[in-house]
Scaffold this motif. Sequence first.
Motif, PDB file in Angstrom:
ATOM      1  N   ARG A   1      47.911  41.550  36.592  1.00  0.00           N
ATOM      2  CA  ARG A   1      46.676  40.772  36.472  1.00  0.00           C
ATOM      3  C   ARG A   1      46.879  39.316  36.843  1.00  0.00           C
ATOM      4  O   ARG A   1      45.934  38.628  37.222  1.00  0.00           O
TER       5      ARG A   1
ATOM      6  N   TRP B   1      34.415  39.727  42.034  1.00  0.00           N
ATOM      7  CA  TRP B   1      34.391  40.647  40.896  1.00  0.00           C
ATOM      8  C   TRP B   1      35.496  40.321  39.894  1.00  0.00           C
ATOM      9  O   TRP B   1      35.283  40.338  38.675  1.00  0.00           O
ATOM     10  N   ASN B   2      36.687  39.996  40.407  1.00  0.00           N
ATOM     11  CA  ASN B   2      37.817  39.700  39.529  1.00  0.00           C
ATOM     12  C   ASN B   2      37.554  38.438  38.718  1.00  0.00           C
ATOM     13  O   ASN B   2      37.908  38.367  37.530  1.00  0.00           O
ATOM     14  N   LYS B   3      36.927  37.429  39.332  1.00  0.00           N
ATOM     15  CA  LYS B   3      36.628  36.193  38.603  1.00  0.00           C
ATOM     16  C   LYS B   3      35.591  36.434  37.514  1.00  0.00           C
ATOM     17  O   LYS B   3      35.707  35.914  36.397  1.00  0.00           O
ATOM     18  N   ARG B   4      34.566  37.211  37.820  1.00  0.00           N
ATOM     19  CA  ARG B   4      33.546  37.495  36.812  1.00  0.00           C
ATOM     20  C   ARG B   4      34.140  38.294  35.673  1.00  0.00           C
ATOM     21  O   ARG B   4      33.810  38.073  34.499  1.00  0.00           O
ATOM     22  N   ARG B   5      35.019  39.229  36.006  1.00  0.00           N
ATOM     23  CA  ARG B   5      35.652  40.040  34.971  1.00  0.00           C
ATOM     24  C   ARG B   5      36.535  39.176  34.072  1.00  0.00           C
ATOM     25  O   ARG B   5      36.550  39.347  32.851  1.00  0.00           O
ATOM     26  N   ALA B   6      37.273  38.257  34.705  1.00  0.00           N
ATOM     27  CA  ALA B   6      38.123  37.354  33.914  1.00  0.00           C
ATOM     28  C   ALA B   6      37.282  36.443  33.029  1.00  0.00           C
ATOM     29  O   ALA B   6      37.658  36.125  31.897  1.00  0.00           O
TER      30      ALA B   6
ATOM     31  N   ARG C   1      34.382  37.158  31.680  1.00  0.00           N
ATOM     32  CA  ARG C   1      33.889  37.902  30.532  1.00  0.00           C
ATOM     33  C   ARG C   1      34.974  38.148  29.505  1.00  0.00           C
ATOM     34  O   ARG C   1      34.739  38.204  28.314  1.00  0.00           O
TER      35      ARG C   1
END
Length: 409
Positions: free
Chosen positions: A30, A402-407, A409
Motif C-alpha cells: 500500500r 481511486w487510490n487517493k479517494r480510498r486512502a 476514506r
Amino acid sequence: MTTTTPPAQDTAKARPEPPSAGALLLQAVRADMRQYGMLVALVFLVVLFQIWTDGTLLLPNNVSNLIQQNSYILILAIGMMIVIIAGHIDLSVGSLAAFVGALAAVLMVRHDVPWALALVLCLLVGAAAGAWQGYFIAYLGIPSFIVTLAGMLLFRGLTQIFLEGRSLAPFPDGFQNIAKGFIPEMGPYTQYHNPTLLLGLATVVFLLLREWRDRKRQLAYELDVLPAGLWTLKCVAMTAAVVAFTLTLASFHGVPVVMLVMCALLIGLGYVMRNAVVGRHVYALGGNKAAAKLSGVKDKRVTFLVFVNMGVLAALAGCVYAARLNAGTPQAGLNFELEAIAAAFIGGASMSGGVGTVTGAVIGGLVLGVLNNGMSLVGIGTDYQQVIKGLVLLAAVGFDVWNKRRAGR
C-alpha cells in the motif's frame, strides 16, 4: 479506612501486538500501490506477449532492440517525472530533442566538428534551453504549460530552419554507437559476453547491499520491516530477475551502450531524489508549495534547476534518437512529449504533484515499450496500438484517483 490496590494487569497498559507478516506485506504494498501495480502489469505484459509471440519477445536480439528502441523515451520520462513531481509539465521536450538532433547534424555533417565535442555542445544547448524556460516559469511566474507550449512551437520552427526542410546524414561511427553500439568484448572466449556477466554480478551485489543497508537502518530506528523470510524471498526474486536479464543480454552482443547511460541516470537522479536535499525540496514543492516556502524551500531556484535538468535530458534524448536514425530529420521528436508524460503517469506520477519516483518512470516507459514491441510482433496495426495505449494511460490515472479517494476514506 483501607484502600485496595488494583491488580497489576488493570493498571499496566496493554502492549500492542507486533504486526503479522501478512500485515507488513500489505502495508509495504500500500505504501506505493501505483508502482507495485505497474510492476505487476509489466510482468503480466511480458508473459502475455512471450506466449502470444511464441517466445519471440524475450529472444536476446529482441530484448536488446527493445532497450535501444525505447531509450530516448525512457530518458525523457525520467526528466518528465521530476518535472511532474515538482508540480509542473513540459510540452517542449519533443521539439527540443528534434532541435538538438538537428544541431548535432549541422555541427558534425556540415562543419566536421568531432562527435565528442558536438555532443558536449548539444548538452550545453539543452541546458541553456531548459534554463531559458525555467527562468520564465520560476522567476516571472508564467505557467509552465504556456511557456513550454511556446517552446514547443519555437524549437520545432528552429529545427526546420536549421535543416532547411531536409535530413542531414551520416553521423560518425562513434556518435552512432551511443544509440546502436554495445560494450566491447574482453577476456577469454565463453558462450556469454564476459563484461556483461561482470556488470550483472556487480548489479546483484549493489542491490543486495542496498536492501541490507535499508533494512538495517529501519531496524535502528525501530520501524516496521518485513519478516526475515519475506525479506529473503524478496532478495532472491530480485537476484533471479537480474541474473535472467543478464544472461539474456550476455547471450547476444552484451549490454547496449545506451543502457549504461540510462542506468547512470537512474542511479544518479534516483539518489538525488531519495537522499539529497534538493530532491526532498522538489517533493515538498510539488506536495504543498505554500508550506514548502514557509519551511525555507527556495522554490524559484528548485523550479529553475528542475527545468535545466529537463533540458539536458531532452538534449541527450535528441542525440540518442538522431544517432539511432543516423540522421537529423525535421520530423524527429513528434509526440515524444506525450510518450514521456504517459510513461510518467503510468509509472506512478500524480496530477497534483509531489508523488512519483525515477524508478517508476522507467517502469512506465517499459510498459509502453513492451506494449509497442509486443503489438508490432503480433501484427496489431498502429491505429489500434494508439487506442490501447490511450486506454492504458486512462486506467493508470483512474487507478491513482481511486487510490487517493480510498486512502482519504
